[in-house]
Design a protein around this motif. Structure first.
Motif, PDB file in Angstrom:
ATOM      1  N   UNK A  77       0.923  -1.200  -0.269  1.00  0.00           N
ATOM      2  CA  UNK A  77      -0.247   0.000  -0.021  1.00  0.00           C
ATOM      3  C   UNK A  77       1.347   0.971   0.238  1.00  0.00           C
ATOM      4  N   UNK A  78       1.994   1.280   0.517  1.00  0.00           N
ATOM      5  CA  UNK A  78       2.756   2.466   0.081  1.00  0.00           C
ATOM      6  C   UNK A  78       3.506   2.482  -0.571  1.00  0.00           C
ATOM      7  N   UNK A  79       3.594   1.683  -1.085  1.00  0.00           N
ATOM      8  CA  UNK A  79       4.728   1.914  -3.141  1.00  0.00           C
ATOM      9  C   UNK A  79       3.932   1.813  -3.169  1.00  0.00           C
ATOM     10  N   UNK A  80       2.314   1.697  -3.392  1.00  0.00           N
ATOM     11  CA  UNK A  80       1.268   2.380  -4.389  1.00  0.00           C
ATOM     12  C   UNK A  80       1.483   3.977  -4.291  1.00  0.00           C
ATOM     13  N   UNK A  81       1.079   4.141  -3.446  1.00  0.00           N
ATOM     14  CA  UNK A  81       1.208   5.679  -2.521  1.00  0.00           C
ATOM     15  C   UNK A  81       1.906   6.768  -3.732  1.00  0.00           C
ATOM     16  N   UNK A  82       3.504   6.074  -2.985  1.00  0.00           N
ATOM     17  CA  UNK A  82       4.700   6.228  -3.530  1.00  0.00           C
ATOM     18  C   UNK A  82       4.799   5.948  -5.080  1.00  0.00           C
ATOM     19  N   UNK A  83       4.214   5.637  -5.243  1.00  0.00           N
ATOM     20  CA  UNK A  83       4.278   5.556  -7.048  1.00  0.00           C
ATOM     21  C   UNK A  83       3.278   6.633  -7.945  1.00  0.00           C
ATOM     22  N   UNK A  84       2.325   6.949  -6.738  1.00  0.00           N
ATOM     23  CA  UNK A  84       1.312   7.593  -7.815  1.00  0.00           C
ATOM     24  C   UNK A  84       1.280   9.001  -7.156  1.00  0.00           C
ATOM     25  N   UNK A  85       2.227   9.267  -5.706  1.00  0.00           N
ATOM     26  CA  UNK A  85       2.468  10.400  -5.730  1.00  0.00           C
ATOM     27  C   UNK A  85       4.022  10.862  -7.305  1.00  0.00           C
ATOM     28  N   UNK A  86       5.430  10.155  -6.528  1.00  0.00           N
ATOM     29  CA  UNK A  86       6.371  10.184  -7.404  1.00  0.00           C
ATOM     30  C   UNK A  86       6.436   9.990  -8.840  1.00  0.00           C
ATOM     31  N   UNK A  87       5.512   9.107  -8.678  1.00  0.00           N
ATOM     32  CA  UNK A  87       5.791   8.635 -10.710  1.00  0.00           C
ATOM     33  C   UNK A  87       4.811   8.776 -11.467  1.00  0.00           C
ATOM     34  N   UNK A  88       3.467   8.706 -10.856  1.00  0.00           N
ATOM     35  CA  UNK A  88       2.161   8.867 -12.129  1.00  0.00           C
ATOM     36  C   UNK A  88       2.027  10.591 -11.893  1.00  0.00           C
ATOM     37  N   UNK A  89       1.757  11.009 -10.995  1.00  0.00           N
ATOM     38  CA  UNK A  89       1.999  13.164 -10.728  1.00  0.00           C
ATOM     39  C   UNK A  89       3.121  13.235 -11.215  1.00  0.00           C
TER      40      UNK A  89
END
Length: 183
Positions: A77-89
């Motif tokens: 869950x934390x890695x998904x949030x991390x990738x959403x913030x830094x990767x996709x956004x």
């Protein structure tokens, strides 16, 4: 569709997404101008790659859920949030908004709004905690290769590199993506 087929599809998503994210990161290294075609293509490639990685992570967790336990779930869950913030956004911002600002207000493009920096710092901290949690859970579960768990902990290198604004942050990002590609 069987669970085996879904796990294979998630593995393919992790592999292709990681390769695209790494390729986009490498393209971004070669461009200092955010409005250049190389920087925009690199950011869009990272965006697509990060999206595929996010779609593949739940299947990776499902593969080792019994043994990875709550630590693996929290790490995922934390890695998904991390990738959403830094990767996709972050990639979408670099591909769409930053080139426009660099073209129309170059002085504004040289600095980062303070709120955005804090947002990315929180994302990096989530990634460090997620990388450590998911890495430890992967090592402990012994279902997937243990060295990928060590690579997932490379997110800490990215956070330290980002904090000191060092190019070593790219190394941490690459380590995490190689870990995801191998899962």
């Amino acid at each position: 569709m069987s669970s085996t087929s879904l796990q294979r599809l998630s593995g393919i998503g992790l592999l292709i997404g990681s390769v695209l994210a790494i390729a986009g990161g490498i393209l971004g290294i070669f461009s200092s101008n955010p409005a250049s075609s190389i920087a925009i293509v690199g950011s869009l490639t990272q965006f697509i790659g990060a999206t595929l990685v996010i779609l593949g992570l739940p299947g990776m967790y499902a593969r080792q859920a019994q043994r990875a336990g709550i630590l693996g779930l929290v790490g995922t869950a934390l890695m998904i949030c991390y990738i959403l913030i830094l990767g996709t956004f972050g990639s979408a911002l670099n591909a769409v908004l930053l080139p426009f600002i660099a073209t129309h207000a170059p002085a504004l493009a040289q600095s980062e709004p303070p709120g955005l920096g804090i947002f990315f710092m929180v994302g990096g901290l989530l990634g460090a905690l997620g990388g450590i949690s998911l890495g430890l859970a992967t090592i402990r579960a012994s279902i997937l290769p243990r060295w990928t768990g060590v690579l997932l902990m490379g997110s800490v290198i990215q956070v330290v590199g980002d904090f000191f604004q060092s190019p070593i942050a790219n190394l941490g990002f690459m380590l995490v993506m190689i870990g995801f590609a191998w899962l």
